[in-house]
Design an enzyme around this catalytic site. Structure first.
Site, PDB file in Angstrom:
ATOM      1  N   GLY A  25      35.696  38.166  50.198  1.00  0.00           N
ATOM      2  CA  GLY A  25      37.147  38.869  49.619  1.00  0.00           C
ATOM      3  C   GLY A  25      38.149  38.033  49.639  1.00  0.00           C
ATOM      4  CB  SER A  26      41.881  38.825  49.595  1.00  0.00           C
ATOM      5  OG  SER A  26      41.607  39.410  48.705  1.00  0.00           O
ATOM      6  CB  THR A  27      39.099  35.284  53.718  1.00  0.00           C
ATOM      7  OG1 THR A  27      37.709  35.588  53.203  1.00  0.00           O
ATOM      8  CG2 THR A  27      39.320  36.589  54.598  1.00  0.00           C
ATOM      9  CE  LYS A  63      43.307  37.513  46.540  1.00  0.00           C
ATOM     10  NZ  LYS A  63      43.597  38.853  46.717  1.00  0.00           N
TER      11      LYS A  63
END
Length: 576
Positions: free
Chosen positions: A285-287, A289
């Site tokens: 997921g957004s980790t 980013k």
């Protein structure tokens, strides 16, 4: 003359008598000596016969038990294994001498009676199984391995001919489940079957020098305690927690739940023995980013003053990329990171380019298994071929599956000045500083520290904040991939943090598998709601334990060091 001879005659007779007595004594002594020698020889022969018989029984050789059983069974002592200790010398695994019960069925007179008595004496044996062994045509059978002293005494009291004991080594794990996935366990014959026990099986066998790990069992306890609490609160089916030294890659704690007791590994289900931190492969997921942003900043395709249009979702083929809490406007790079914009991250990755994006992730180790000293290591799953749509989705953590330990290791490089250190669980003397590979510049690393602090101060990770420790980090929420596509209600929710963010000493990750929203979380089960608070509690407890000095977040120097503008009027990029 005759009188003189007559006078000497009795004297001569007496002397001859003495000679005769001395000769008899000597003869008797000689006979006694010969008898003693003969007796000694007979005793020696008897001893050799007994020794030979004992050797035959102990080693089960020749045409008896060996041939009847089809294999040679050695009863020699198993070699003692070296201790395993944590970084402070606390014992994680050791060997204890125990007694194991075996039998020669040919000597056991009444197998049924003996089996019945043993079953009453040893509560953890099966009477039918014991009877079957005692009725076999073998000359040696194991009946029970590693008895306790109380059990050995109870069997001894039975006085059954044909039952004997053999001294063996039993592996013992004083902390039980606390470090099970790291330390691993051995089998009944003292060979490593998992974890460090398996990875260093040959080195541990027969050696007395202890093997020191980087794990701090105190920190391990805190992480397990808080992870277990979070799992219970949000009814998650599993989770993992990791603490890593940001400066040298040493693992201070690594927990995977559910776990198991390595003293009784056979009782544990497969899911409990599965190491989610290293063997599990997930879309994080957004980790991710963190890495997309760092790549863009380091390459120069974006700066902290750049902006991207996040007004509308992106439609590409059958995919739609949209934001969870859409701002529906242009966003600066700091805002994209702070609000965790999928649209902004995808466009940032497109500006970076497919080839450069993939090469950067490859440099962080995401295309190969983690170089960690454990046998349970998962292999990342990357798209083949890697197209533009893959770059866009991987930019926000979907489409590339990696192990959590890889995300922790790569995040350390993003904040420690730009050095990727291979993760390790083995304590090595003289390895105190960075010894890895540069992957980003010190300037980019400083910018990433600002952005990660911004997430905790104003963004999705506010619940991770800890007064005095200046946590910086990133939330991550990913839908699990299943048959037929992604499962919208099955989430992997995580938060990865670094503290103190001004000069990061430690990286902390908490990830929960399929957490459920609660009244306290307003029904949400995202990383900011379920994982960030757990990281906060872990930092509060381990910071003092690890000797991390608090930082005054209100000091002008600190504010200046961490300041980053989120002005939406910043220059814009004409991106996709």
């Amino acid at each position: 003359m005759r009188l003189g001879r007559a006078a000497r005659a009795p004297q001569a007779a007496a002397q001859d008598a003495r000679f005769e007595i001395d000769g008899t004594a000597k003869s008797a002594l000689e006979v006694s000596r010969n008898r003693l020698v003969l007796a000694g020889a007979l005793f020696a022969v008897a001893f050799l016969v007994i020794a030979a018989r004992a050797t035959d029984v102990m080693v089960v050789s020749g045409s008896g038990a060996e041939k009847s059983s089809g294999e040679a069974t050695s009863l020699a002592f198993d070699p003692e294994r070296a201790d395993i200790r944590d970084r402070n010398g606390d014992l994680l695994a050791t060997s204890l001498s125990t007694a194991s019960l075996y039998a020669d069925p040919a000597i056991v007179r009444d197998p049924a009676d003996v089996a019945r008595r043993l079953a009453r004496t040893l509560s953890d044996v099966n009477e039918a199984e014991i009877l079957a062994k005692l009725q076999s045509d073998k000359r040696f059978v194991w009946l029970h391995r590693n008895l306790t002293p109380r059990q050995q005494y109870a069997v001894n009291r039975l006085g059954v001919p044909g039952l004997s004991f053999q001294r063996e080594w039993r592996r013992v794990y004083p902390h039980g489940a606390l470090a099970a996935h790291v330390v691993g366990f051995t089998g009944i014959d003292n060979h490593g079957l998992a974890g460090i026990e398996r990875q260093f099986d040959e080195a541990l066998a027969g050696h007395l020098e202890p093997l020191d790990l980087t794990i701090d069992i105190r920190v391990q306890h805190v992480v397990r305690d808080e992870l277990l609490s979070a799992m219970r609160s949000f009814k998650a089916i599993g989770g993992t927690g990791v603490v890593l030294d940001a400066q040298n890659g040493e693992l201070i704690a690594m927990v995977s739940l559910p776990d198991f007791d390595p003293n009784r590994p056979g009782e544990a289900p497969a899911d409990a023995r599965f190491n989610r931190a290293t063997l599990g492969i997930y879309e994080m997921g957004s980790t991710f980013k963190i890495f997309t942003t760092a790549a863009a900043l380091d390459s120069g395709t974006a700066t902290l003053r750049s902006g991207y249009d996040a007004t509308h979702p992106i439609h590409i083929g059958r995919f739609t990329i949209e934001d969870y809490h859409a701002k529906r406007r242009w966003l600066t790079v700091p805002e994209i990171f702070m609000y965790s914009s999928n649209i902004g991250a995808a466009k940032m990755a497109l500006d970076l380019g497919v080839t450069s994006h993939r090469a950067f992730l490859d440099s962080l180790g995401f295309m190969q298994p983690a170089p960690l000293e454990l046998p349970e290591i998962g292999t990342p799953m990357a798209p083949r071929p890697w197209r533009e749509v893959n770059t866009m989705t991987i930019a926000f953590g979907h489409g590339l599956a990696v192990a959590p330990i890889q995300v922790v290791s790569a995040t350390a490089a993003m904040v420690n000045g730009g050095i990727l250190n291979p993760p390790t669980v083995i304590r090595r003397a003289g390895v105190d500083g960075q010894h890895g590979t540069r992957v980003i510049s010190p300037q980019t690393s400083a910018e990433m520290r600002k952005l990660m602090r911004l997430v905790v101060e104003q963004g999705t990770g506010k619940s991770a904040d800890v007064h005095g420790y200046l946590v910086g980090g990133k939330t991550g929420t990913a839908e699990k991939n299943g048959v037929g596509g992604y499962k919208h209600k099955a989430l992997l929710s995580s938060f990865i943090g670094a503290f103190p963010i001004t000069d990061p000493r430690y990286i902390v990750l908490v990830m929960l598998d399929e957490p459920k929203g609660t009244k306290e979380s307003a029904g949400y089960a995202t990383g900011g709601w379920v994982a960030a608070p757990a990281v906060s509690r872990i930092v509060q407890r381990i910071g003092p334990m690890l000797g991390v000095a608090p930082v005054d977040g209100d000091s002008p120097d600190v504010k200046k060091q961490l300041f980053v503008s989120t002005d939406p009027k910043a220059p814009r990029l004409a991106s996709y």
